[in-house]
Design an enzyme around this catalytic site. Structure first.
Site, PDB file in Angstrom:
ATOM      1  N   HIS A 274       3.765  13.750 -25.388  1.00 14.07           N
ATOM      2  CA  HIS A 274       3.836  12.291 -25.506  1.00 14.07           C
ATOM      3  C   HIS A 274       3.237  11.599 -24.286  1.00 14.07           C
ATOM      4  O   HIS A 274       3.825  10.692 -23.709  1.00 14.07           O
ATOM      5  CB  HIS A 274       5.281  11.842 -25.743  1.00 14.07           C
ATOM      6  CG  HIS A 274       5.934  12.526 -26.909  1.00 14.07           C
ATOM      7  ND1 HIS A 274       5.489  12.374 -28.214  1.00 14.07           N
ATOM      8  CD2 HIS A 274       6.960  13.409 -26.968  1.00 14.07           C
ATOM      9  CE1 HIS A 274       6.239  13.119 -29.020  1.00 14.07           C
ATOM     10  NE2 HIS A 274       7.138  13.764 -28.289  1.00 14.07           N
ATOM     11  N   ASN A 414       8.385   3.558 -14.778  1.00 15.58           N
ATOM     12  CA  ASN A 414       8.593   4.005 -13.389  1.00 15.58           C
ATOM     13  C   ASN A 414       8.526   5.534 -13.325  1.00 15.58           C
ATOM     14  O   ASN A 414       9.162   6.206 -14.126  1.00 15.58           O
ATOM     15  CB  ASN A 414       9.955   3.535 -12.880  1.00 15.58           C
ATOM     16  CG  ASN A 414       9.991   2.042 -12.646  1.00 15.58           C
ATOM     17  OD1 ASN A 414       9.134   1.494 -11.991  1.00 15.58           O
ATOM     18  ND2 ASN A 414      11.020   1.377 -13.202  1.00 15.58           N
TER      19      ASN A 414
END
Length: 510
Positions: A274, A414
């Site tokens: 992914h 992040n």
């Protein structure tokens, strides 16, 4: 009336056989210009040069050949409009039934090393696009072909319909013609904009490579397009085996390519799920690099995408065959390795010699438009890094921090990456706060975090991540710096005996 075809091509693939069918099978008269006329004549085909047909010579070194009323009148005449027919007869202009034109190789020219601006300018076709556009506009009365791949379909139309061409076919050819000139103009505009250094518009065009089964999900249609007329990047890759590539495969392959392109010398491997790396490592051999990357997160590696920076050898191929993988990409594959991988027939194996050849810009579509930015292809230079703590890194520690920083650059923000022995042992990706990413990465690393290294793609807004890292056993950190509270993080690092480096550049990836 004998039909008339105008042929003027830069790409002469299949042209002679096509022209011969027009003449011998369907009794067309041919007119042509320049090199195309010479090629037809050499092949023994009857052809009238454009200059003889118009009664006006080629001038300006060939810049003006087909820009003449006898050419464009014959193309644009509406045969169902009596006044147009009168105009043709008055000026002794024959209506043109077929226009076969493709354009000067502008993109191929600018792709060459050290090409000059004047050289590029001379490959900007003028007469060609004018004829293509005129023909496409008047598709109700003639056919325009701009791609050799269309020749057989056109001849089949003539054979199936007693010498006629359907309006549906002519309109489809007109659509392709306008796409062709649009892409050509886009390439020129992009080149000149980059030459000026101040492009005011961004143009993007693509040629369809293939339809994909679906997009990210089965209910989403998807297709793969190639930018430019010269194959590059994934369109230039060789697929040795395996099922057709899917939309998600290609997205993940590109993420894998970006990471592995960071590592050029030492054998390296990365495994993508992914778009995020679940394992990345360097090793003394390609086999070792892959084993380290796989063992970094063997659970997530199942069904992953693997990228290698060296040609696949037999030992690595054997190891790759031990688990289910979607795709493997490498710059090459040894014969024995290929034989080993062939036993897993569904496994997609791609060869992409230039893993570093990425786009100069990234584009994201938003409602009502799109965003364009320069690719994040900065080359890391540790000499510009700033050691902000009392404790200084050893050369080996600096090299490990550089490895962690390179991987962190390609993790969704992040992003927190924990590494040891040039191997990722913890990856925290895409969390809504940096503390959450740090906790995920450190929990994944577990006991291996003792003596490990941590990279953060953005600065620490508080000292909490520094203290969390130290409590887990981290001994050195690399981050961009730039927070209003940098001094708090520096103070905590000094208090805890850590090495901390500011790169003064961040790598957010959204």
């Amino acid at each position: 009336m004998v039909r008339l075809a105008l042929l003027s091509t830069s790409d002469k693939t299949g042209l002679i056989d096509f022209a011969r069918s027009l003449v011998e099978e369907f009794k067309f008269d041919l007119i042509s210009s320049g090199g195309t006329a010479s090629a037809l004549k050499t092949a023994g085909l009857p052809v009238t040069k454009v200059s003889d047909y118009t009664g006006f010579p080629e001038i300006l070194g060939g810049r003006v050949k087909t820009l003449h009323p006898r050419i464009h009148g014959g193309i644009l005449a509406r045969r169902d409009l009596p006044q147009d027919i009168v105009d043709l007869e008055t000026h002794q202009i024959r209506p043109i039934d077929l226009v076969v034109v493709n354009l000067y190789p502008f993109e191929q020219t600018i792709a060459k090393e050290n090409v000059t601006l004047p050289e590029a300018i001379e490959q900007i076709d003028i007469g060609g696009p004018a004829m293509i556009r005129a023909s496409a506009k008047n598709f109700a009365h003639l056919t325009v072909l701009c791609n050799p791949a269309q020749y057989d379909a056109y001849l089949q139309q003539l054979r199936d319909s007693q010498g006629e061409v359907s309006l549906e076919f002519r309109q489809a050819c007109a659509y392709e013609a306008f796409c062709h000139t649009a892409a050509y103009d886009a390439a020129i505009a992009s080149y000149l904009g980059n030459q000026s250094g101040q492009p005011t518009q961004f143009t993007l065009s693509g040629f369809p490579l293939q339809s994909l089964r679906y997009g990210e999900n089965p209910h989403q249609n998807a297709a793969w397009y190639q930018t430019g007329t010269t194959q590059s990047g994934w369109s230039a890759a060789t697929k040795l085996q395996g099922k057709e590539l899917s939309y998600n495969n290609l997205v993940d392959l590109e993420a894998a390519r970006r990471i592995i392109a960071e590592f050029t010398d030492t054998p390296a491997a990365t495994i993508i799920k992914h778009t995020n790396p679940c394992g990345t490592a360097e090793g003394n051999s390609l086999l070792e690099a892959y084993q380290k990357a796989f063992n970094a997160d063997s659970v997530s590696a199942f069904g992953g995408i693997v990228a290698l920076n060296k040609p696949i050898d037999a030992p690595t191929a054997k190891e790759l065959s031990k688990t289910f993988l979607e795709c493997i990409v490498a710059p090459g594959c040894e014969t024995q390795a290929q034989e080993i991988l062939a036993k897993k027939s569904n496994l997609r194996v791609l060869i992409l010699p230039d893993l570093s050849g990425g786009p100069k810009e990234t584009v994201k579509v938003i409602a009502g438009g799109f965003l364009v930015q320069a690719s994040d292809d900065v080359v890391e230079d540790t000499s510009k890094w700033q050691v902000v703590t009392e404790k200084q890194p050893t050369p080996e520690q600096l090299a490990e921090l550089l490895f962690a920083w390179k991987v962190c650059k390609h993790v969704k923000s992040n992003a927190i990456v924990v590494t040891r022995d040039r191997t990722t042992i913890g990856v925290g990706a895409g969390q809504m706060n940096r503390v959450g990413s740090a906790k995920i990465a450190l929990e994944q690393a577990g006991e291996k975090a003792q003596g490990a290294f941590l990279a953060s793609d953005g600065f620490f807004p508080f000292d909490d991540s520094v203290r969390t890292a130290a409590a887990a056993g981290i001994i050195a950190l690399v981050q961009p710096g730039g927070s209003m509270r940098d001094q708090d993080s520096i103070k905590a690092a000094n208090e805890l005996g850590l090495v901390m480096i500011f790169t003064e550049i961040r790598h957010f990836l959204h």
